[in-house]
Motif scaffolding. Sequence first.
Motif, short mmCIF file in Angstrom:
data_model
loop_
_atom_site.label_atom_id
_atom_site.label_comp_id
_atom_site.label_asym_id
_atom_site.label_seq_id
_atom_site.Cartn_x
_atom_site.Cartn_y
_atom_site.Cartn_z
N LEU A 86 0.82 -1.21 0.00
CA LEU A 86 0.00 0.00 0.00
C LEU A 86 0.86 1.26 0.00
CD1 LEU A 86 -2.77 -1.06 2.55
CD2 LEU A 86 -3.08 -0.64 0.10
N ARG A 87 1.99 1.20 0.66
CA ARG A 87 2.83 2.40 0.78
C ARG A 87 3.69 2.65 -0.45
NH1 ARG A 87 6.55 3.98 6.05
NH2 ARG A 87 7.22 6.02 5.27
N TYR A 88 4.24 1.57 -1.03
CA TYR A 88 5.20 1.75 -2.12
C TYR A 88 4.75 1.18 -3.46
CZ TYR A 88 8.29 2.68 1.86
OH TYR A 88 8.85 3.19 3.00
N GLY A 89 3.58 0.51 -3.47
CA GLY A 89 3.15 -0.18 -4.68
C GLY A 89 2.99 0.72 -5.89
N ARG A 90 2.55 1.94 -5.69
CA ARG A 90 2.31 2.84 -6.82
C ARG A 90 3.59 3.12 -7.61
NH1 ARG A 90 -2.52 5.28 -7.24
NH2 ARG A 90 -3.97 5.04 -5.49
N ARG A 91 4.73 3.00 -6.96
CA ARG A 91 5.99 3.26 -7.66
C ARG A 91 6.25 2.26 -8.77
NH1 ARG A 91 10.17 4.73 -2.66
NH2 ARG A 91 8.89 6.38 -1.71
N ILE A 92 5.64 1.07 -8.65
CA ILE A 92 5.80 0.04 -9.68
C ILE A 92 4.44 -0.29 -10.32
CG2 ILE A 92 7.90 -0.96 -8.74
CD1 ILE A 92 6.19 -3.09 -7.39
N HIS A 93 3.54 0.70 -10.31
CA HIS A 93 2.21 0.56 -10.91
C HIS A 93 1.36 -0.51 -10.24
CE1 HIS A 93 3.69 3.23 -14.04
NE2 HIS A 93 4.70 2.40 -14.25
N PHE A 94 1.65 -0.77 -8.97
CA PHE A 94 0.87 -1.74 -8.19
C PHE A 94 -0.13 -0.95 -7.35
CE2 PHE A 94 0.84 -5.33 -4.92
CZ PHE A 94 0.08 -6.15 -5.72
N THR A 95 -1.17 -0.51 -8.01
CA THR A 95 -2.14 0.39 -7.39
C THR A 95 -3.02 -0.36 -6.41
OG1 THR A 95 -3.75 -0.03 -9.14
CG2 THR A 95 -2.19 1.78 -9.49
N GLU A 96 -3.81 0.40 -5.63
CA GLU A 96 -4.73 -0.22 -4.67
C GLU A 96 -5.75 -1.09 -5.40
OE1 GLU A 96 -7.93 1.21 -1.30
OE2 GLU A 96 -5.99 2.23 -1.44
N ARG A 97 -6.12 -0.67 -6.58
CA ARG A 97 -7.07 -1.47 -7.37
C ARG A 97 -6.47 -2.83 -7.72
NH1 ARG A 97 -11.67 -0.76 -10.55
NH2 ARG A 97 -11.70 -1.82 -12.57
N ARG A 98 -5.20 -2.84 -8.05
CA ARG A 98 -4.54 -4.11 -8.37
C ARG A 98 -4.29 -4.94 -7.12
NH1 ARG A 98 -0.27 -2.38 -13.21
NH2 ARG A 98 -1.83 -2.55 -14.90
N ILE A 99 -4.01 -4.28 -6.01
CA ILE A 99 -3.88 -5.01 -4.74
C ILE A 99 -5.18 -5.72 -4.40
CG2 ILE A 99 -3.51 -4.76 -2.26
CD1 ILE A 99 -1.63 -2.42 -2.92
N LYS A 100 -6.27 -5.00 -4.59
CA LYS A 100 -7.58 -5.59 -4.32
C LYS A 100 -7.87 -6.75 -5.28
CE LYS A 100 -10.68 -2.86 -2.80
NZ LYS A 100 -11.75 -1.84 -2.61
N LEU A 101 -7.42 -6.61 -6.52
CA LEU A 101 -7.58 -7.70 -7.48
C LEU A 101 -6.81 -8.93 -7.02
CD1 LEU A 101 -8.40 -8.96 -10.16
CD2 LEU A 101 -6.51 -7.72 -11.26
N GLY A 102 -5.58 -8.73 -6.50
CA GLY A 102 -4.81 -9.85 -5.97
C GLY A 102 -5.53 -10.53 -4.81
N GLN A 103 -6.14 -9.74 -3.93
CA GLN A 103 -6.89 -10.32 -2.82
C GLN A 103 -8.08 -11.14 -3.33
OE1 GLN A 103 -7.90 -7.08 -0.22
NE2 GLN A 103 -5.84 -6.99 0.66
#
Length: 215
Positions: A86-103
Amino acid sequence: MHRLIALEFPHLLQLYGCWIVAAVVALEGMGLPLPGEATLVGAAIYAGSTGQLGIGPVILAAFLGAVVGDNTGFWIGRGIGLRLALRYGRRIHFTERRIKLGQYLFWRHGAKVVFFARFVVLLRAIGAFLAGMNRMPWRRFLVFNMGGGAAWATFYGLAAYAAGNEFERLSGPIGAVTTVLAAAVLVAGLLFLRRHEQSLADEAERRLPGPIQPG
């Protein structure tokens, strides 16, 4: 197993018995680059060739090491992995939307990933961490982790005990085949995900509405 470790391994087994098997397998499950599978195979061959260890305790040690190590990795992923994403994911295009997709994907397919992770080199070290980071329910994780650990420890332990050094020679190609198959499945999954990411992300948002809570 590296040559030096292979030379010292019988001595370590004489000193520490099955504890060395449990320790190496557990540390690998926590994410450390250690030869957990080679340790199990080596201990099983030692048990079959010397009779100084029982194959039952070797398999049990590998199983317990897998469960303890993987569950530790799970809780590390649950406590730290998600916060880092959540803190650093955006730096590698790992947005909250993609985190939620992974969940969401772990909610649907995490059981299969956790079970078969024991048989794949890289997943043995990071699978539990990913399950924790993606908020897989712990009880569900535990059930399939124990099932995968039991199947892995029993198969490799009994095969190495029965076939001896011949199985040690074959275990490398077996591991390579499972890794290639896992890589093929991963590539196919990534291609599918890339094509359907938008619709799957929308489905994930419906299943997991609201902001992601790291705690």
